[in-house]
Design an enzyme around this catalytic site. Sequence first.
Site, PDB file in Angstrom:
ATOM      1  N   HIS A   1       1.012  -0.995   0.702  1.00  0.00           N
ATOM      2  CA  HIS A   1      -0.288  -0.215   0.014  1.00  0.00           C
ATOM      3  C   HIS A   1       0.431   0.920   0.223  1.00  0.00           C
ATOM      4  O   HIS A   1       2.188   1.338   0.590  1.00  0.00           O
ATOM      5  CB  HIS A   1      -0.681   0.542   1.386  1.00  0.00           C
ATOM      6  CG  HIS A   1      -1.786   1.337   1.325  1.00  0.00           C
ATOM      7  ND1 HIS A   1      -1.044   2.783   1.672  1.00  0.00           N
ATOM      8  CD2 HIS A   1      -3.097   0.730   1.384  1.00  0.00           C
ATOM      9  CE1 HIS A   1      -2.649   2.958   1.870  1.00  0.00           C
ATOM     10  NE2 HIS A   1      -3.880   1.957   1.327  1.00  0.00           N
TER      11      HIS A   1
ATOM     12  N   ASP B   1       3.229  -5.160   7.357  1.00  0.00           N
ATOM     13  CA  ASP B   1       2.135  -4.146   7.479  1.00  0.00           C
ATOM     14  C   ASP B   1       0.944  -5.252   7.616  1.00  0.00           C
ATOM     15  O   ASP B   1      -0.429  -5.451   6.752  1.00  0.00           O
ATOM     16  CB  ASP B   1       1.744  -3.342   5.744  1.00  0.00           C
ATOM     17  CG  ASP B   1       0.573  -2.646   5.572  1.00  0.00           C
ATOM     18  OD1 ASP B   1      -0.447  -2.906   6.774  1.00  0.00           O
ATOM     19  OD2 ASP B   1       0.599  -2.239   4.750  1.00  0.00           O
TER      20      ASP B   1
ATOM     21  N   GLN C   1      -4.579  -5.056   7.186  1.00  0.00           N
ATOM     22  CA  GLN C   1      -5.949  -6.016   6.573  1.00  0.00           C
ATOM     23  C   GLN C   1      -5.340  -7.151   7.026  1.00  0.00           C
ATOM     24  O   GLN C   1      -6.260  -8.358   7.076  1.00  0.00           O
ATOM     25  CB  GLN C   1      -5.228  -6.239   4.189  1.00  0.00           C
ATOM     26  CG  GLN C   1      -5.653  -5.399   4.815  1.00  0.00           C
ATOM     27  CD  GLN C   1      -7.378  -4.500   3.594  1.00  0.00           C
ATOM     28  OE1 GLN C   1      -8.179  -5.592   4.291  1.00  0.00           O
ATOM     29  NE2 GLN C   1      -7.227  -3.231   3.999  1.00  0.00           N
TER      30      GLN C   1
ATOM     31  N   LYS D   1     -10.186  -1.347  10.233  1.00  0.00           N
ATOM     32  CA  LYS D   1     -10.641  -2.343   9.833  1.00  0.00           C
ATOM     33  C   LYS D   1     -10.879  -3.631   9.944  1.00  0.00           C
ATOM     34  O   LYS D   1     -10.636  -4.592   9.931  1.00  0.00           O
ATOM     35  CB  LYS D   1      -9.867  -3.037   9.160  1.00  0.00           C
ATOM     36  CG  LYS D   1      -9.284  -1.731   7.793  1.00  0.00           C
ATOM     37  CD  LYS D   1      -8.226  -1.626   6.832  1.00  0.00           C
ATOM     38  CE  LYS D   1      -6.706  -0.558   6.229  1.00  0.00           C
ATOM     39  NZ  LYS D   1      -8.218  -0.267   5.231  1.00  0.00           N
TER      40      LYS D   1
ATOM     41  N   CYS E   1      -4.642   3.122  -3.090  1.00  0.00           N
ATOM     42  CA  CYS E   1      -3.387   3.020  -2.802  1.00  0.00           C
ATOM     43  C   CYS E   1      -2.133   2.337  -3.299  1.00  0.00           C
ATOM     44  O   CYS E   1      -1.417   2.014  -2.480  1.00  0.00           O
ATOM     45  CB  CYS E   1      -3.424   3.869  -1.501  1.00  0.00           C
ATOM     46  SG  CYS E   1      -5.294   5.245  -1.401  1.00  0.00           S
TER      47      CYS E   1
HETATM   48  N1  PLP Z   1      -1.632  -0.410   4.577  1.00  0.00           N
HETATM   49  C1  PLP Z   1      -2.929  -1.668   3.678  1.00  0.00           C
HETATM   50  C2  PLP Z   1      -2.806  -3.028   3.208  1.00  0.00           C
HETATM   51  C3  PLP Z   1      -3.961  -0.945   3.874  1.00  0.00           C
HETATM   52  O1  PLP Z   1      -5.373  -1.622   3.294  1.00  0.00           O
HETATM   53  C4  PLP Z   1      -4.041   0.417   4.482  1.00  0.00           C
HETATM   54  C5  PLP Z   1      -5.682   0.451   3.867  1.00  0.00           C
HETATM   55  O2  PLP Z   1      -6.533   0.878   3.671  1.00  0.00           O
HETATM   56  C6  PLP Z   1      -3.822   0.800   5.168  1.00  0.00           C
HETATM   57  C7  PLP Z   1      -1.794   0.081   5.517  1.00  0.00           C
HETATM   58  C8  PLP Z   1      -3.628   2.382   4.845  1.00  0.00           C
HETATM   59  O3  PLP Z   1      -4.383   2.038   6.615  1.00  0.00           O
HETATM   60  P1  PLP Z   1      -5.345   3.234   7.579  1.00  0.00           P
HETATM   61  O4  PLP Z   1      -5.419   4.755   6.401  1.00  0.00           O
HETATM   62  O5  PLP Z   1      -5.715   2.634   8.203  1.00  0.00           O
HETATM   63  O6  PLP Z   1      -3.899   4.194   8.025  1.00  0.00           O
END
Ligand code: PLP
Length: 410
Positions: A124, A201, A204, A227, A367
């Site tokens: 992401h 990370d 998800q 999430k 993203c």
């Molecule tokens: N990493 C992954 C795999 C994500 O799906 C997301 C959000 O969609 C993020 C990072 C960023 O998370 P946040 O917007 O809650 O900071």
Amino acid sequence: MSMYDVEEIRSDFPILGRILPNGKPLVYFDNAATSQKPNAVIDAMSTYYKTYNSNAHRGAHTLADEATTALEDARESIAAFFGATPSNLIYTSGTTEAINLVAYAWARKNLAEGDAVVLTEMEHHADIVPWQELSKEIGIELRYVPLDLEKMSLDMEAYKHALPGAALVCVVHTSNVLGTRNPIEEIIALAKASGARTLIDAAQGASHERINFEELGADFVTLSAHKMAGPTGIGGLLIANDALAQCGPFLTGGQMIRSVSTDGSVYRDGAALLETGTPRIAEAIGWGAAIDWLSKIDFDQMHDHIKALAMMAYEGMREIDGITLYSDPSRPGSSGTISFLHERIASDDLAMLLNEGGIALRTGQHCAQPLMDALGVASTNRISLWLYNTEEEIQSFLTHLRMVCERFGA
Ligand code: PLP
């Protein structure tokens, strides 16, 4: 809940009964963007605001005590859920801030020009841009592990080649686009053997699989409460003790200091160094309530439920003329996320037409532009299923998708 009872689960989520302005019942398939919230979370936050709203860690009165206790009790429940100790959980606004924290407070202090950070094409933007910024600032080298397009997974041979000499490996647990669950245990073991630290990370991953920080052995694990049934505005960084001891300050100001004079300041140690200003009190209480609620769910049963729904959606979509799928939910550990495109209906149009049927799904580049580039597409449509979705909703989605494709995709 001993047996997986989806109707009982749904009854905890008031929003799932919503009828949309066009008279259609809501079919919420955008869980990878954010999940819905159960009554337990909404009530815990509302009770805080209605009965003991106060700042935490800074008052001698009853309400301040109650707020502080609730904030720290939540930290205990959340840390325990993830197999960590409370002092290894730093509250952040979510995964984005948690990764920025690692980049600024740990990497900026411990890496130097020429040190390599291994990323993947599946990341992401939250796990790419902070590293690009740091690279501009201190000259770290970024190495991207490519995708194995046949398998929609990481090219592990390329990972092994990228590893020698790397100081840090940053990998997404589960892709927000493909639903692929990466072999993070193997990735961490290889990184450790090569002397690199690891950041996982789990934005998800944490919503469809129990993650145990201590067993996993990663140095950094990043989380987003929203999430996983929790509120927006909060998440966390799980950080190993020795990495924590190497951190400098991140955001500076109140709360992270021991003393301040006009000549300078002395900072606190450990997690306290990395939480600055008024804490996210209501949000932490809400996340704690979400964790208590999730603790009653059998994650194996939940995973089976989501997988069965994802397979039903996948098989149904495969039979529709013009649809290309970019996910394979039959892969072990996959989440309920499926990306797809229609060859003649633009992804935005398709999402809009499905919205008319009450189906909430996501369209765009999620993203994850490097991943879109690797797939050779500008965007995808994405359904992402979670623990409260039902077979009827999948059937309704497939019926609408077939209708839209027949009418507009010929
Ligand atoms: N990493 C992954 C795999 C994500 O799906 C997301 C959000 O969609 C993020 C990072 C960023 O998370 P946040 O917007 O809650 O900071």
